[in-house]
Design an enzyme around this catalytic site. Structure first.
Site, PDB file in Angstrom:
ATOM      1  N   TYR A  73     -41.281 -49.658 -22.413  1.00 17.23           N
ATOM      2  CA  TYR A  73     -41.858 -50.910 -22.589  1.00 17.23           C
ATOM      3  C   TYR A  73     -41.556 -51.736 -22.947  1.00 17.23           C
ATOM      4  CZ  TYR A  73     -46.043 -54.402 -22.263  1.00 17.23           C
ATOM      5  OH  TYR A  73     -46.386 -54.895 -22.052  1.00 17.23           O
ATOM      6  N   SER A 113     -44.564 -59.702 -24.827  1.00 19.54           N
ATOM      7  CA  SER A 113     -44.825 -58.763 -25.797  1.00 19.54           C
ATOM      8  C   SER A 113     -44.408 -58.717 -27.421  1.00 19.54           C
ATOM      9  CB  SER A 113     -45.731 -56.849 -25.295  1.00 19.54           C
ATOM     10  OG  SER A 113     -45.342 -56.457 -26.323  1.00 19.54           O
ATOM     11  N   LYS A 154     -39.500 -54.957 -20.912  1.00 23.70           N
ATOM     12  CA  LYS A 154     -39.637 -56.392 -21.528  1.00 23.70           C
ATOM     13  C   LYS A 154     -38.553 -57.536 -21.705  1.00 23.70           C
ATOM     14  CE  LYS A 154     -44.662 -56.544 -19.648  1.00 23.70           C
ATOM     15  NZ  LYS A 154     -44.626 -58.003 -18.646  1.00 23.70           N
TER      16      LYS A 154
END
Lengths: 335, 335
Positions: free
Chosen positions: A163, A139, A167
């Site tokens: 997050y 992302s 990732k």
């Protein structure tokens, strides 16, 4: 249901077994439909599709190949044993806890976004799935902090969310396992996906789809950000094509890093609204109410808006031509 | 031996309990001696020093504070419970499996370099050591692949070794825990340390110390790399000062990233040999035998040689003035 590994290896080159994690999600479902339409990957016919998610994912209709859907929690120990015993040729790893949930619950995010990815890699390593192609969706959230105006392939990852951190850690691990020849991994960082189907939700990026989708459907939408804000966007259609392309590019072509940012396009909110007017007229434009929300504006402004991603282009990844194409694709699919 | 946590909090600001992992190593021992000399950190007197390593680390001689040495394996579950129960104010996390060992044994490297760091962070989180300053030693090995000629604070981490990968993952985790306010973390990436004491070893960087140390001690040394190769180096003395400074800088001053490259200096092998001649004469220079080793040359050439690390300077980290200072410090300490 477990197939014999030897037989599988003998068949290498003649068929293709694809595993999709997070298959019940928005992207997972689009990918499943696209795989059913094409019925092949890397020029080889699909023989089997395994879908996993927390709930039983809907399989493809009228597919030419076998499809199995399993409801399981990829974060629980050994959850992936059975599906990996079937020695998939390609794994699309889309399963993740979304940004807001990972921020609210550090343990949940670490378990699903990082530990499950590590377990997947270890499962492949244990079974010597050296040639299995693993494509993970990452992302734009891996970027953050003090960023240059235009990012490029060498821009460092300083995520400002759990997050993004999880990732980025998974990206590093996939790169190391690939470098060691334990798996053939690829990481695709997704731009903001526009136009998503459905309804507005709590995500900070929700408005980016909503200010197009709702007015084009004759409904009102709220724009919470200044119109000069630049976004880096990609249509769902092009994202799915990029996932497939990510499975087809030879691993060596990636060079020293298996991670790359997909070629989104940069568009200002004003530019998006201008295209809305072109397709929906002044009446559509009038359905967008401007109600500034400082919290949302701050989050969205922290996302990088401009990239010069030469590696993605060199590797043949294709983005949308312009924002018109994104709106046309939406209208086309809506019917 | 366990102290009462409440008492500890009451004493906050009046004394300083320092924990050092990897305390038996070369840097750990130098840090311990330096702490004993200074007897304070951030202007507060040291009350207690806890040293941990696989073997019992040598404690400081003539220290004004209590010192306890424990032999334990930080990678075993719960290993850190007792020392964290004592609520250290500052943790220097130096324990690591070195590059060659992490490359030879992926599991060992993951366990010690990453999982133990995560366990340390979790142990601090569980005990709400929100203000404990954690300083981790990272490495130039987090960089790799297709690098620009001059790296800067925004250069991305694309490690080409499992060691670099594990350090980069630990960096991300320390950043996220610090951003969330669970710990006050700092990550210092160390340049190649020159001049190390001791004997030549199997490390690819061994020659960088050896071509100075041995000739200055009247012995022969082998230079396996081309003399135009640039290295990014720092003296052991300055590295230890930087570790202390890393504990003293306010966390907020780091900005969006708690990681930075220490301000080494760039010097070519030819430049190093010229300084050797200045201090040891032509006879010292003649003790360096040039025996090219393509494997070592390739590894060393993959390390970045030039940095423009403005953040480190802005935060007050100081490197060596020039290579003369590095050689003089060595001669000074050797006596």
């Amino acid at each position: 249901m477990t197939r014999d590994a030897k037989t599988d290896n003998d068949n290498k080159g003649s068929d293709m077994h694809v595993l999709v994690t997070g298959a019940a999600g928005f992207l997972g479902q689009r990918l499943v439909r696209r795989l059913a339409e094409g019925s092949e990957l890397s020029g080889k016919p699909l023989s089997r599709l395994t879908l996993i998610d927390q709930v039983e994912a809907e399989g493809p209709v009228d597919a030419t190949f076998e499809s199995v859907s399993r409801a399981l929690d990829i974060a629980s120990p050994g959850a992936l044993d059975e599906v990996l015993d079937e020695r998939p040729d390609v794994i699309f790893h889309l399963a993740a806890v979304v940004s807001s949930a990972a921020e609210a619950d550090l343990d949940l995010g670490m378990t699903v976004n990082f530990d499950a990815t590590r377990a997947l890699l270890e499962g492949c390593r244990f079974r010597k799935l050296l040639e299995t192609r693993l494509i993970m969706a990452s992302s734009v959230a891996v970027y953050g902090g003090e960023l240059p105006d235009v990012l490029d392939d060498m821009t460092g990852l300083t995520p400002q969310s759990s997050y993004g951190t999880q990732k980025a850690m998974s990206e590093l691990l996939i790169n190391d396992y690939s470098r060691r020849g334990l798996i053939d991994g690829r990481v695709l960082r997704l731009p903001t996906i526009v136009i998503r189907p459905g309804r507005p939700n709590a995500a900070a990026s929700s408005f980016a789809s909503s200010i197009l989708r709702e007015p084009l459907n004759g409904e009102e939408a709220i724009c919470p950000v200044p119109t000069d804000l630049a976004l880096f966007v990609m249509s769902p259609r092009k994202v799915v094509e990029a996932l497939l392309h990510g499975a087809e590019v030879p691993g060596d072509a990636f060079g020293a890093s298996r991670s790359l940012m997909l070629p989104g396009i940069t568009v200002s909110v004003a530019g998006m609204l201008e295209v809305l007017r072109e397709y929906g007229g002044d009446e559509a434009l009038a359905r967008v109410r401007h109600e500034p929300d400082a919290r949302i504006a701050a989050i969205v402004a922290s996302w990088p808006g401009r990239f010069e991603n030469l590696r993605a282009s060199r590797l043949g990844f294709e983005g949308d031509r312009d924002f018109h194409e994104i709106v046309e694709a939406f209208l086309d699919e809506r019917g």
